[in-house]
Design an enzyme around this catalytic site. Structure first.
Site, mmCIF file in Angstrom:
data_model
loop_
_atom_site.group_PDB
_atom_site.id
_atom_site.type_symbol
_atom_site.label_atom_id
_atom_site.label_comp_id
_atom_site.label_asym_id
_atom_site.label_seq_id
_atom_site.Cartn_x
_atom_site.Cartn_y
_atom_site.Cartn_z
ATOM 1 N N ARG A 32 36.453 -0.243 1.580
ATOM 2 C CA ARG A 32 37.541 -0.440 0.623
ATOM 3 C C ARG A 32 37.974 -1.896 0.529
ATOM 4 N NH1 ARG A 32 39.987 4.953 0.156
ATOM 5 N NH2 ARG A 32 42.001 4.913 -0.866
ATOM 6 N N ARG B 50 46.887 15.813 -10.263
ATOM 7 C CA ARG B 50 46.415 16.255 -8.949
ATOM 8 C C ARG B 50 47.581 16.431 -7.973
ATOM 9 N NH1 ARG B 50 42.527 12.199 -5.966
ATOM 10 N NH2 ARG B 50 44.471 11.081 -5.786
HETATM 11 P P1 AMP Z 1 42.034 8.373 -0.493
HETATM 12 O O1 AMP Z 1 42.082 9.846 -0.495
HETATM 13 O O2 AMP Z 1 40.623 7.835 -0.438
HETATM 14 O O3 AMP Z 1 42.801 7.757 -1.608
HETATM 15 O O4 AMP Z 1 42.716 7.876 0.870
HETATM 16 C C1 AMP Z 1 44.054 8.231 1.206
HETATM 17 C C2 AMP Z 1 44.640 7.195 2.135
HETATM 18 O O5 AMP Z 1 43.867 7.123 3.344
HETATM 19 C C3 AMP Z 1 44.632 5.776 1.581
HETATM 20 O O6 AMP Z 1 45.736 5.522 0.736
HETATM 21 C C4 AMP Z 1 44.672 4.961 2.870
HETATM 22 O O7 AMP Z 1 45.973 4.957 3.434
HETATM 23 C C5 AMP Z 1 43.767 5.768 3.784
HETATM 24 N N1 AMP Z 1 42.359 5.337 3.679
HETATM 25 C C6 AMP Z 1 41.319 6.057 3.180
HETATM 26 N N2 AMP Z 1 40.175 5.366 3.230
HETATM 27 C C7 AMP Z 1 40.489 4.160 3.778
HETATM 28 C C8 AMP Z 1 39.744 2.991 4.086
HETATM 29 N N3 AMP Z 1 38.433 2.895 3.821
HETATM 30 N N4 AMP Z 1 40.398 1.959 4.645
HETATM 31 C C9 AMP Z 1 41.721 2.019 4.931
HETATM 32 N N5 AMP Z 1 42.492 3.082 4.643
HETATM 33 C C10 AMP Z 1 41.897 4.148 4.078
#
Ligand code: AMP
Length: 212
Positions: free
Chosen positions: A101, A140
């Site tokens: 990310r 969602r």
């Molecule tokens: P997502 O469902 O991918 O939007 O992830 C939800 C939350 O998990 C994000 O808003 C971050 O707080 C954390 N998160 C997920 N993937 C990452 C990553 N690669 N690096 C850092 N935080 C992450």
């Protein structure tokens, strides 16, 4: 035809990333691509949320960060991904959703893959305009009751995407790995675009029926 080994598994590897803003549909499309290629979908957001819900040590460490829509520190996230990718089911490939990310995580993943003599085969970029992403995230949040999807948090997450995540696509573009896919339209149409783009790269699914 894709060469197959004695076990019937395709000899080509399937190491993919799917990248797109929140609400781009990458989770849904990622599941379909992973199933078709017979590889696990590894979604860091899902792993973090499951740990929060389960009240694990990791969950307790990341809960406040996730609820604010901020990024979990790279060292912790990259360690989690390395552990997951070392599981036997990921030996022939994987589809990473939500990782890397930022630039630091790209470096961590490069280092890990290089240590195993592996590299990525394709990066699927799902392009969705900002307004459309926001609309889908709201939908969602209502449907799934996601507590990390409040107005303020959504804005924060999109800002982080634009500032930190979108630039990693330039890194992968320079390596010739990015397949840019128009993410607007019916789910099945977007899926078809992804498989067409992969096929044009010689990346054919092992279980095409699984994507139907
Ligand atoms: P997502 O469902 O991918 O939007 O992830 C939800 C939350 O998990 C994000 O808003 C971050 O707080 C954390 N998160 C997920 N993937 C990452 C990553 N690669 N690096 C850092 N935080 C992450």
């Amino acid at each position: 035809m894709t060469p197959t080994s004695a076990s019937g598994a395709a000899a080509t590897s399937a190491r993919f990333l799917i990248v797109g803003p929140q609400g781009s549909g990458k989770g849904t499309q990622g599941v379909l691509v992973a199933a078709a290629f017979g590889v696990p979908q590894v979604a860091t957001g899902d792993i973090f949320r499951a740990n929060v819900a389960g009240g694990t040590e990791l969950g307790k460490r990341v809960q406040a960060i996730i609820e604010a829509g901020d990024l979990v520190p790279d060292a912790l996230t990259s360690e989690l991904v390395r552990d997951r990718l070392q599981q036997p089911d990921a030996s022939a490939g994987f589809l990473l959703d939500g990782y890397p990310r930022n630039r630091g995580q790209v470096d961590d993943l490069d280092e890990f893959l290089a240590s195993r003599g592996e590299s990525l085969d394709a990066v699927i970029e799902l392009e969705v305009p900002r307004d459309e992403s926001i609309k889908r995230i709201h939908q969602r949040a209502v449907e799934q009751g996601r507590t990390d999807d409040t107005e303020e948090v959504i804005a924060n997450r999109l800002a982080i995407y634009e500032r930190e995540t979108a630039p990693i696509l330039d890194v992968y573009r320079a390596r010739g790995l990015v397949l840019r896919i128009d993410g607007v339209g019916a789910l099945a149409d977007v899926t078809a675009r992804i498989f067409e783009a992969l096929a044009a790269r010689g990346l054919a699914p092992r279980h095409p029926g699984a994507a139907a």
